[in-house]
Motif scaffolding. Structure first.
Motif, PDB file in Angstrom:
ATOM      1  N   GLN A  80     -11.506 -85.197 -74.840  1.00 34.35           N
ATOM      2  CA  GLN A  80     -11.394 -84.108 -74.865  1.00 34.35           C
ATOM      3  C   GLN A  80     -11.283 -83.685 -73.387  1.00 34.35           C
ATOM      4  O   GLN A  80     -11.419 -82.672 -73.208  1.00 34.35           O
TER       5      GLN A  80
ATOM      6  N   HIS B  69     -19.551 -76.876 -77.056  1.00 35.86           N
ATOM      7  CA  HIS B  69     -19.807 -78.034 -77.539  1.00 35.86           C
ATOM      8  C   HIS B  69     -20.159 -79.150 -76.739  1.00 35.86           C
ATOM      9  O   HIS B  69     -21.113 -80.458 -76.164  1.00 35.86           O
TER      10      HIS B  69
ATOM     11  N   LYS C 205     -14.143 -78.717 -79.727  1.00 32.80           N
ATOM     12  CA  LYS C 205     -14.635 -77.995 -80.125  1.00 32.80           C
ATOM     13  C   LYS C 205     -14.668 -77.617 -77.990  1.00 32.80           C
ATOM     14  O   LYS C 205     -16.044 -78.395 -77.819  1.00 32.80           O
TER      15      LYS C 205
ATOM     16  N   ARG D  57      -8.477 -75.525 -77.550  1.00 33.68           N
ATOM     17  CA  ARG D  57      -9.506 -74.690 -78.110  1.00 33.68           C
ATOM     18  C   ARG D  57      -9.003 -74.600 -79.542  1.00 33.68           C
ATOM     19  O   ARG D  57      -8.579 -74.703 -81.489  1.00 33.68           O
TER      20      ARG D  57
ATOM     21  N   TYR E 103     -21.372 -70.959 -73.483  1.00 37.05           N
ATOM     22  CA  TYR E 103     -22.000 -69.755 -74.838  1.00 37.05           C
ATOM     23  C   TYR E 103     -21.724 -68.916 -74.443  1.00 37.05           C
ATOM     24  O   TYR E 103     -21.637 -68.208 -75.263  1.00 37.05           O
TER      25      TYR E 103
END
Length: 205
Positions: free
Chosen positions: A164, A184, A181, A176, A91
């Motif tokens: 993923q 995540h 995500k 993306r 993040y």
């Protein structure tokens, strides 16, 4: 290595069991780290996480006299450290090499602070017995490792998370754009890595 392999005892059942027991904890740590590497990232802090989780678990057991409480404390520590690493990488966009290398020093230093540089002793007898626990003739550590390998293989080959992970490793930006995500998924992987490292550290202790 050649002379070891030529020894008739090398391929014996007892020696094979000993070798597997020695790598059980390493294998448990390696599985989630492999997923992280597949995404193009890395986690260098697992050794320190294992150490910190083990000393926290041991300290809580000694202080409280409760093995379940100590195990829970150790696993919570591993989960939290993984979450912190994952948040910083996924993040905040920091380099996983820098974050986890720094975390290696931080978590390792905290382990020394918790123990004040001394060995944690006086662990409950029921916890010490876990190191030699078996289910039938099979040591508990091997069963845990086999189950972890089966779960990892299932997730990688049969569940969306596996696709993923591979997609992110191939091209994070494209992943993306197609709706994955990415942050995540990366956070989840680091949390699982911390949890696995804490479990391995507790098993080693």
């Amino acid at each position: 290595a050649l002379f070891t392999a030529l020894n008739p005892r090398f391929f014996s059942l007892s020696n094979g069991q000993t070798v597997l027991l020695q790598i059980a904890e390493l294998g448990l740590v390696a599985l989630p780290v492999a997923f992280i590497v597949m995404t193009g990232s890395v986690d260098l802090s697992v050794g320190a996480v294992a150490s910190l989780s083990a000393v926290v678990a041991g300290t809580v057991m000694v202080e409280s006299g409760s093995t379940p409480l100590g195990l829970l404390a150790g696993l919570v520590v591993g989960t939290l450290t993984g979450a912190i690493n994952g948040f910083l990488v996924a993040y905040l966009g920091l380099s996983p090499m820098v974050v986890t290398l720094g975390a290696l020093s931080v978590w390792g230093g905290l382990a020394l602070v918790v123990t004040k540089g001394s060995t944690v002793s006086g662990l409950p007898a029921d916890f010490r017995s876990l190191g030699t626990a078996t289910i039938g003739p099979i040591p508990l550590q091997l069963i845990v490792l086999v189950l972890a390998i089966a779960v990892a293989a299932y997730l990688l080959n049969r569940r969306p998370i596996g696709r993923q992970v591979l997609a992110i490793g191939g091209n994070a930006r494209a992943s993306r754009l197609i709706g994955i995500k990415v942050a995540h998924v990366q956070l989840q992987l680091f949390i699982v890595s911390g949890l696995a490292a804490s479990l391995a550290g507790i098993m080693l202790s």
